[in-house]
Design an enzyme around this catalytic site. Structure first.
Site, PDB file in Angstrom:
ATOM      1  N   SER A  71       0.791  -1.236   0.000  1.00  0.00           N
ATOM      2  CA  SER A  71       0.000   0.000   0.000  1.00  0.00           C
ATOM      3  C   SER A  71       0.817   1.277   0.000  1.00  0.00           C
ATOM      4  CB  SER A  71      -0.980   0.000   1.165  1.00  0.00           C
ATOM      5  OG  SER A  71      -0.326  -0.333   2.361  1.00  0.00           O
ATOM      6  N   HIS A 115      -5.353  -3.393  -2.716  1.00  0.00           N
ATOM      7  CA  HIS A 115      -5.015  -2.472  -3.802  1.00  0.00           C
ATOM      8  C   HIS A 115      -4.914  -3.155  -5.164  1.00  0.00           C
ATOM      9  CE1 HIS A 115      -4.207   0.778  -0.943  1.00  0.00           C
ATOM     10  NE2 HIS A 115      -3.717  -0.182  -0.181  1.00  0.00           N
ATOM     11  N   LYS A 135     -11.874   0.851  -1.776  1.00  0.00           N
ATOM     12  CA  LYS A 135     -10.814   1.447  -2.590  1.00  0.00           C
ATOM     13  C   LYS A 135     -11.263   1.461  -4.059  1.00  0.00           C
ATOM     14  CE  LYS A 135      -7.545   0.848   1.018  1.00  0.00           C
ATOM     15  NZ  LYS A 135      -6.882  -0.113   1.892  1.00  0.00           N
TER      16      LYS A 135
END
Ligand SMILES: *Cc1c(COP(=O)(O)O)cnc(C)c1O
Length: 386
Positions: free
Chosen positions: A176, A204, A236
């Site tokens: 990250s 991610h 996200k």
């Protein structure tokens, strides 16, 4: 107690490590408003630009009219709605796993997995740079925990030599704060050779990597089943909120029975689950979003290379600019803000000492002009701080 807290706060201030919150007056988007000023936002994890997508806003409105705003209880009491259930089924179907389980956040998902599935006979082997929730979950777990050097296969190989009843390798798919990928094909091999299980946190990677957005395993052409435990978040790339764990029936049923961070917390609002379902559909219907993101990443990297900016090696939406000193990173970030660019400085303990950085993130919604303005502003600011 108060004296101790005061002195800790003073110490943090003296080290240029004080964390501060920005208060957004607008939605999460490529342009945001803070203190009545406008900024181009290069700090969000909303990689596909879905947090403000008209279709998703519509689905949130429609679902809250149907289900109200709160879930009112935990999943095991009376908070588990049809929207949660369908979302789990659709996530499992998308990934090709037996089941998936929705958690209220990624932190709680990781914490729940690591504290409920393992005991003293298990050994958790984690990458040093894994997300805080994995590290904290590992610490709180009854299992022993070892860490290996970041993406260092020799170091992992050494840790795998320990003779214990069972071993679990745990890694982020995409790191990250660095943006680099775990070498999953090699890790999968090493785990197999040593009869270990593998857990991948793809916060991610899910939604952005791989031909169809299934994440870092798909990116490497690996079958989803290579990860015994797959975890990703919905806040996200998916633009919504929540997280999930995917895998076989024994995994999911064990979590439902034993994961305290699943059991003892209120379910996310059904309308949010509905939004997550709509974004999962969007992800599948509109591969263009991922292509636009890839295009922006390439454009940024090309301009940054032309400008000789000290980027860290990354091909993902996370493109950190290594600075080193905490005060320089903060100065750069503040200077950029004066130029209308929002890039947050990341300092220890989030990253190792002397590796403070500007964590630049790109999204599918940035325009060429946004990216050009970013590069020009960084060049100008680097000259000021030198
Ligand atoms: C953001 C993140 C989490 C936590 O997810 P939340 O839903 O924000 O709690 C877990 N792991 C990684 C790698 C993350 O980046």
């Amino acid at each position: 107690m108060w004296d101790k807290l005061e002195s800790r706060l003073k110490q943090r201030q003296a080290q240029d490590l004080m964390r501060q919150r920005l208060t957004l007056e607008s939605g999460q988007d490529t342009e945001v408003s803070i203190d009545s000023s406008h900024f181009i936002n290069f700090s969000s994890n909303d990689y596909l630009g879905l947090a403000n997508h008209p279709k998703l806003i519509e689905s949130m409105v429609a679902a809250s009219k149907q289900y109200g705003v709160g879930s009112g209880a935990s999943h095991l009491v009376v908070g588990h709605s049809k929207e949660h259930h369908l979302l789990e089924e659709e996530l499992a179907e998308f990934l090709g796993t037996e089941r998936a389980l929705l958690f209220s956040s990624g932190f709680m998902a990781n914490y729940g997995v690591l504290t409920s599935l393992f005991d003293k006979k298990d050994l958790l082997i984690q990458d040093k740079l894994n997300h805080a929730s994995l590290i904290d979950g590992g610490r709180a777990s009854e299992a022993k925990m070892l860490r290996y050097g970041h993406n260092d296969l020799d170091s992992l190989r050494r840790q795998l030599k320990h003779k214990v009843e069972s071993k679990i390798v745990v890694t982020d798919g995409v790191f990250s704060m660095d943006g680099d990928l775990a070498p999953l094909p090699e890790i999968v091999e090493l785990a197999k050779e040593s009869q270990s299980q593998l857990m991948v946190d793809d916060a991610h990677g899910f939604g952005v990597l791989g031909e169809s957005g299934r994440g870092s395993l798909e990116h490497f052409g690996l079958a989803q089943s290579q990860a015994d435990i797959y975890m990703a978040t919905l806040g996200k790339s998916m633009g919504g909120y929540g997280a999930f764990v995917a895998g076989n029936n024994s995994l999911i049923e064990s979590l439902i029975q034993f994961a305290r961070s699943y059991i003892y917390t209120t379910a996310i609002p059904p309308a949010v689950a509905a939004v997550n379902r709509a974004s999962l559909k969007l992800l599948q219907d509109d591969p263009e979003l991922r292509l636009k993101l890839q295009h922006n990443i390439r454009y940024f990297k090309q301009l940054a290379a032309d400008a000789d900016l000290p980027l860290m090696p990354s091909d993902t939406a996370i493109q950190p600019l290594l600075v080193g000193k905490n005060d320089t990173a903060v100065q750069l970030s503040q200077g950029l803000r004066q130029r209308g660019i929002l890039v947050v400085a990341i300092r220890p303990p989030t990253v190792p000492e002397n590796s403070a950085r500007l964590r630049i993130t790109l999204t599918a919604s940035h325009t060429k002009s946004h990216i050009e303005q970013l590069i020009e502003a960084i060049q100008a600011e680097i000259q000021v701080t030198q």
